[in-house]
Design an enzyme around this catalytic site. Structure first.
Site, short mmCIF file in Angstrom:
data_model
loop_
_atom_site.label_atom_id
_atom_site.label_comp_id
_atom_site.label_asym_id
_atom_site.label_seq_id
_atom_site.Cartn_x
_atom_site.Cartn_y
_atom_site.Cartn_z
N ASP A 223 69.85 -102.83 -14.88
CA ASP A 223 69.49 -101.72 -15.77
C ASP A 223 70.59 -101.59 -16.81
O ASP A 223 71.25 -102.57 -17.14
CB ASP A 223 69.29 -100.43 -14.96
N HIS A 246 70.33 -103.97 -19.44
CA HIS A 246 69.58 -103.36 -20.54
C HIS A 246 70.47 -102.87 -21.66
O HIS A 246 70.05 -102.06 -22.47
CB HIS A 246 68.73 -102.19 -20.00
#
Length: 392
Positions: A223, A246
């Protein structure tokens, strides 16, 4: 006379022992009953050692909780509470701290946190050790849509003047490291690692905190490498190697119509390798607040899907856009990316005072051009590739 001398020596020895014990500076968890075999529950021993450490009075040396090298310490969810008597305390992690191997082996998590430090001021946590959240079973459970959970491996709640450095953080059930409600924090020289396909394993998450420095670290997760949440300001992120993951995200802001604010974020000299995003600002429709006064400069991205991304339609539901994005500057970004290099997707009153200066983003695919897409954006662009039509 001899009896008097013997009595004096006994009294001197006893008083010396008392002084030495009372003024103890090092608190090794093994001395409080920890086994360090990776199988026995060492939580009670850690809490006993913490109680002794936190109760130690002020002295020349900072009281230190020692987690020794060469041992594996199994911990159930544990909360280390302050404030402590000493103005500063030190946790030295040289060994490994591990979570239970299976979900069934976990005891109840208060607040969905594994290891919590709360209201411990001037806390120093350092060492060459490792914190392993044993998260793979949790990722499988979430991927199968079984239960809604978000277990944070290590959280610092209201810990002003925190210093965290040197550790390796791996395989959290969800977020690896979170700082909440804290002021004047320095995080440096960490290795934060989880597989690319692990669920919600944000590397470092900052929430409702001010004056935070995140420096000189490697973060590769499933993430956000760094997530800067609402209520945060004066956040400096420097020399971070991010990937997989991310990217570095501001937000998301304004879920369920809430008021979300982030300002004075400065990201520089960071590298993104194979990440889904590079620099992302994300806000919900229907929310309130702002993301403003931010700079992103001297950034290197390699094969990143969305190097620069402002998304005001995050989980779009057709509501009015009220969160303002303004005064955001991107400087000197010489990077490599896939074809859609810049995506500024704003709505409502739009994004204002967006500045792009000396941006050069080329495709990772030979002879393929990069593009810029934008909606409801105003600002300026100078010497930028690709051309950004809305900023010309």
């Amino acid at each position: 006379m001899q009896n008097v001398l013997v009595s004096f020596l006994i009294l001197w020895y006893a008083s010396s022992y008392f002084v030495i014990g009372y003024g103890r500076r090092n608190f090794n968890v093994l001395d409080y009953g920890a086994n360090g075999d990776g199988r026995s529950d060492d939580s009670k021993a850690f809490l006993k050692a913490w109680e002794a450490l936190c109760g130690a009075t002020e002295a020349e040396d900072i009281p230190t909780l020692q987690i020794p090298k060469g041992k594996r310490f199994l911990l159930q969810p544990a909360k280390f509470l302050g404030p402590c008597k000493s103005s500063s305390v030190h946790v030295q992690v040289l060994g490994k701290v591990v979570a239970p191997n299976t979900i069934d082996a976990w005891e109840e998590c208060e607040g969905n946190n594994w290891i919590t430090f709360e209201k411990v001021f001037n806390l120093i946590v350092d060492g060459s050790g490792e914190i392993d959240g044993k998260g793979s079973a949790w990722w499988r459970k979430q991927s199968a849509n079984q239960d809604d959970f978000f277990i944070i491996a290590l959280i610092f709640n209201h810990c002003d003047n925190l210093q965290l450095s040197g550790l390796t953080h791996v395989n959290s059930p969800a977020a690896q490291l979170t700082v909440m409600g804290s002021n004047n924090v320095t995080i440096s020289n960490l290795h934060v690692i989880a597989p690319e396909d692990s669920t919600n394993t944000d590397g470092i998450m900052i929430s409702n905190s001010q004056n935070v420095n995140i420096l000189d670290s490697f973060i590769g997760t499933g993430d956000d490498c760094v997530a800067i949440k609402s209520g945060s300001s004066f956040i400096n992120v420097t020399n971070i190697a991010c990937g997989p993951g991310h990217g570095i995200s501001v937000g998301s802001l304004g879920p369920n119509g809430s008021n979300g604010t982030v300002e004075e974020v400065h990201v520089q000299h960071c590298t993104f390798n194979g990440t889904d995003n590079g620099l992302r600002i994300k806000t919900y429709q229907g929310g309130l607040g702002f993301a403003r006064k931010m700079t992103f400069e001297h950034i290197t991205l390699v094969a990143t899907k969305y190097p620069i991304h402002i998304d005001q339609n995050y989980f779009s539901d057709g509501k009015k856009c009220n969160t303002k994005v303004k005064l955001v500057t991107y400087l000197t970004q010489r990077t490599s990316a896939t074809d859609e290099a810049i995506k500024l997707d704003c709505c409502g009153t739009g994004c204002t005072n967006i500045k792009m200066d000396n941006i050069h983003i080329t495709s990772s695919v030979k002879e393929k051009k990069t593009t810029a897409v934008c909606n409801n954006v105003s600002g300026t662009s100078s010497n930028s590739e690709p051309t950004i039509p809305c900023l010309e």
